[in-house]
Design a protein around this motif. Structure first.
Motif, mmCIF file in Angstrom:
data_model
loop_
_atom_site.group_PDB
_atom_site.id
_atom_site.type_symbol
_atom_site.label_atom_id
_atom_site.label_comp_id
_atom_site.label_asym_id
_atom_site.label_seq_id
_atom_site.Cartn_x
_atom_site.Cartn_y
_atom_site.Cartn_z
ATOM 1 N N LEU A 160 -99.861 -21.774 -59.595
ATOM 2 C CA LEU A 160 -100.479 -22.245 -58.552
ATOM 3 C C LEU A 160 -99.760 -21.957 -57.288
ATOM 4 N N ARG A 161 -98.491 -21.802 -57.235
ATOM 5 C CA ARG A 161 -97.652 -21.549 -55.814
ATOM 6 C C ARG A 161 -98.141 -20.423 -55.306
ATOM 7 N N SER A 162 -98.224 -19.387 -56.328
ATOM 8 C CA SER A 162 -98.505 -17.895 -55.494
ATOM 9 C C SER A 162 -100.011 -17.829 -55.145
ATOM 10 N N LEU A 179 -101.855 -20.387 -53.876
ATOM 11 C CA LEU A 179 -101.876 -21.221 -52.655
ATOM 12 C C LEU A 179 -101.192 -20.386 -51.364
ATOM 13 N N ARG A 180 -99.928 -19.745 -52.043
ATOM 14 C CA ARG A 180 -99.318 -18.869 -50.732
ATOM 15 C C ARG A 180 -100.149 -17.998 -50.412
ATOM 16 N N ARG A 181 -100.972 -17.032 -51.294
ATOM 17 C CA ARG A 181 -101.912 -16.169 -50.757
ATOM 18 C C ARG A 181 -102.974 -16.627 -50.012
ATOM 19 N N ASN A 198 -93.616 -31.707 -48.913
ATOM 20 C CA ASN A 198 -93.458 -30.487 -49.532
ATOM 21 C C ASN A 198 -93.691 -29.243 -48.713
ATOM 22 N N ARG A 199 -92.869 -28.462 -48.972
ATOM 23 C CA ARG A 199 -93.145 -26.830 -48.204
ATOM 24 C C ARG A 199 -93.118 -25.763 -49.208
ATOM 25 N N LEU A 200 -94.284 -25.021 -48.965
ATOM 26 C CA LEU A 200 -94.199 -23.886 -49.683
ATOM 27 C C LEU A 200 -94.079 -22.765 -48.516
ATOM 28 N N GLY A 201 -93.013 -21.911 -48.732
ATOM 29 C CA GLY A 201 -92.605 -20.919 -47.810
ATOM 30 C C GLY A 201 -93.088 -19.641 -47.975
ATOM 31 N N MET A 202 -92.419 -18.424 -47.684
ATOM 32 C CA MET A 202 -92.782 -17.129 -47.991
ATOM 33 C C MET A 202 -92.361 -16.541 -49.247
ATOM 34 N N GLY A 203 -91.611 -17.594 -50.128
ATOM 35 C CA GLY A 203 -91.251 -17.398 -51.443
ATOM 36 C C GLY A 203 -89.964 -16.532 -51.578
ATOM 37 N N GLY A 204 -89.020 -16.624 -50.558
ATOM 38 C CA GLY A 204 -87.517 -16.230 -50.670
ATOM 39 C C GLY A 204 -86.477 -17.357 -51.033
ATOM 40 N N GLY A 205 -86.927 -18.245 -50.929
ATOM 41 C CA GLY A 205 -85.923 -19.588 -51.192
ATOM 42 C C GLY A 205 -85.069 -19.747 -50.041
ATOM 43 N N PHE A 206 -85.018 -18.961 -49.031
ATOM 44 C CA PHE A 206 -84.220 -18.899 -47.910
ATOM 45 C C PHE A 206 -83.909 -20.147 -47.441
ATOM 46 N N TYR A 207 -84.811 -20.899 -46.943
ATOM 47 C CA TYR A 207 -84.571 -22.324 -46.090
ATOM 48 C C TYR A 207 -84.070 -23.465 -47.322
ATOM 49 N N ASP A 208 -84.873 -23.146 -48.758
ATOM 50 C CA ASP A 208 -84.352 -24.270 -49.609
ATOM 51 C C ASP A 208 -82.668 -24.012 -49.968
ATOM 52 N N ARG A 209 -82.515 -22.811 -50.098
ATOM 53 C CA ARG A 209 -81.074 -22.510 -50.519
ATOM 54 C C ARG A 209 -79.992 -22.874 -49.202
ATOM 55 N N THR A 210 -80.589 -22.758 -48.127
ATOM 56 C CA THR A 210 -79.690 -23.163 -46.836
ATOM 57 C C THR A 210 -79.586 -24.538 -46.605
ATOM 58 N N SER A 230 -88.113 -28.259 -58.464
ATOM 59 C CA SER A 230 -86.815 -29.084 -58.317
ATOM 60 C C SER A 230 -85.690 -28.788 -56.911
ATOM 61 N N TRP A 231 -85.913 -27.407 -56.792
ATOM 62 C CA TRP A 231 -84.870 -27.064 -55.609
ATOM 63 C C TRP A 231 -85.561 -27.266 -54.120
ATOM 64 N N ASP A 232 -87.077 -27.727 -54.235
ATOM 65 C CA ASP A 232 -87.560 -27.753 -52.775
ATOM 66 C C ASP A 232 -86.828 -29.069 -52.061
HETATM 67 N N1 LIG Z 1 -80.815 -24.313 -53.782
HETATM 68 C C1 LIG Z 1 -81.266 -22.925 -54.527
HETATM 69 N N2 LIG Z 1 -80.343 -22.222 -55.359
HETATM 70 C C2 LIG Z 1 -80.446 -21.151 -55.642
HETATM 71 N N3 LIG Z 1 -81.790 -20.607 -55.706
HETATM 72 C C3 LIG Z 1 -82.882 -21.175 -55.226
HETATM 73 C C4 LIG Z 1 -82.500 -22.381 -54.404
HETATM 74 N N4 LIG Z 1 -83.767 -22.717 -53.864
HETATM 75 C C5 LIG Z 1 -84.502 -21.960 -54.342
HETATM 76 N N5 LIG Z 1 -84.004 -20.810 -55.086
HETATM 77 C C6 LIG Z 1 -84.733 -19.773 -55.543
HETATM 78 O O1 LIG Z 1 -85.578 -19.206 -54.667
HETATM 79 C C7 LIG Z 1 -86.823 -18.737 -55.078
HETATM 80 C C8 LIG Z 1 -87.881 -18.742 -54.194
HETATM 81 O O2 LIG Z 1 -88.231 -20.210 -53.911
HETATM 82 P P1 LIG Z 1 -89.497 -20.948 -53.177
HETATM 83 O O3 LIG Z 1 -90.803 -19.983 -53.891
HETATM 84 O O4 LIG Z 1 -89.615 -22.256 -53.462
HETATM 85 O O5 LIG Z 1 -89.237 -20.304 -51.827
HETATM 86 P P2 LIG Z 1 -90.106 -20.579 -50.343
HETATM 87 O O6 LIG Z 1 -89.522 -22.100 -50.013
HETATM 88 O O7 LIG Z 1 -91.464 -20.327 -50.540
HETATM 89 O O8 LIG Z 1 -89.351 -19.595 -49.340
HETATM 90 P P3 LIG Z 1 -88.657 -19.848 -47.954
HETATM 91 O O9 LIG Z 1 -87.637 -21.012 -47.757
HETATM 92 O O10 LIG Z 1 -87.809 -18.643 -47.952
HETATM 93 O O11 LIG Z 1 -89.554 -19.847 -46.778
HETATM 94 C C9 LIG Z 1 -87.010 -19.357 -56.473
HETATM 95 O O12 LIG Z 1 -86.906 -18.439 -57.523
HETATM 96 C C10 LIG Z 1 -85.802 -20.233 -56.772
HETATM 97 O O13 LIG Z 1 -85.420 -20.190 -57.715
#
Ligand SMILES: Nc1ncnc2c1ncn2[C@@H]1O[C@H](COP(=O)(O)OP(=O)(O)OP(=O)(O)O)[C@@H](O)[C@H]1O
Ligand SMILES: Nc1nc2c(c(=O)[nH]1)N(C=O)[C@@H](CNc1ccc(C(=O)N[C@@H](CCC(=O)O)C(=O)O)cc1)CN2
Length: 206
Positions: free
Chosen positions: A7-9, A11-13, A134-146, A178-180
């Protein structure tokens, strides 16, 4: 049954296609409306250190807002990719030398990198959003990790996370993971979209 990630991919497309289909004129209008709206908001006026981005792939362009911030003497930063797939923030001034990162987005070279905790307000790019923040990004998880450190904190403190998007990027529901990390508000060309919070909290943002 489609899985959560299917669903996420999908919606992203669909949403990436939608924002890329906007005409240059629609993009210019939306950027001008956004700058006018956000430049009057409390979140912007109070902030001294502001993170933005360079528009890519049909994203709502914050360049005009950035120019306003510079004129007000605010410090503006751009995201820089790190090897651990998180972001740091580099000072961005008129004339800052940029170089494309491996994902094709220009970023400052040779500047000091600040951690996310130093930002007052972060204007985040996004592909799709809903009214829950809730936010769907480009799929890298960059902002969520940060911004994962905000999970353990008061949600609307500092840095304040504000998504920027075209109105057409709103979705009835973005399937959250869960990580969003939720956004405090989303600013679009049509106005601010408040997320699940009290009127009092919203008033401090818009
Ligand atoms: N806090 C985290 N620690 C480790 N991995 C994470 C974390 N947050 C997200 N990820 C990983 O990042 C990948 C992409 O997450 P997601 O699809 O939510 O990215 P996105 O929010 O669309 O991208 P972006 O933030 O870059 O725009 C997932 O596989 C997820 O497991
Ligand atoms: N303007 C902007 N800057 C940003 C982000 C963003 O979403 N927008 N990011 C938010 O996380 C980070 C970069 N994240 C990205 C994640 C994936 C792709 C991507 O898939 N791009 C290409 C393929 C790139 C290639 O390999 O050449 C694509 O369009 O498919 C781009 C950026 C940091 N900077």
């Amino acid at each position: 049954m489609a899985s959560h990630s299917d669903l996420r991919s999908r919606l992203r497309r669909a949403m990436r296609q939608r924002r890329r289909a906007l005409s240059p004129r629609e993009q210019r209008l939306a950027a001008a409306r956004l700058a006018k709206l956000v430049s009057r908001s409390r979140s912007f006026l109070r902030a001294r250190h502001i993170a933005a981005y360079l528009a890519n792939d049909g994203e709502l362009d914050p360049a005009e807002l950035v120019a306003m911030a510079w004129r007000l003497g605010k410090r503006v930063y751009l995201p820089v990719l790190r090897r651990d797939r998180s972001l740091r923030f580099a000072l961005y001034r008129p004339g800052t030398i940029l170089r494309r990162n491996p994902l094709g987005i220009p970023e400052p070279v040779n500047t000091r990198l600040l951690p996310p905790s130093r930002m007052d307000c972060v204007f985040m790019p996004l592909v799709a959003f809903d009214t829950q923040g809730n936010r769907l990004g480009m799929g890298g998880g960059f902002y969520d990790r940060t911004f994962a450190f905000l999970h353990r904190r008061h949600r609307w403190g500092r840095p304040l996370l504000i998504g920027l998007a075209h109105g057409c990027q709103q979705s009835p529901e973005v399937p959250a993971e869960s990580w969003d990390v939720a956004m405090a508000a989303i600013a679009t060309d049509r106005g601010f979209v408040a997320t699940g919070q009290t009127t009092e909290q919203t008033r401090r943002i818009v």
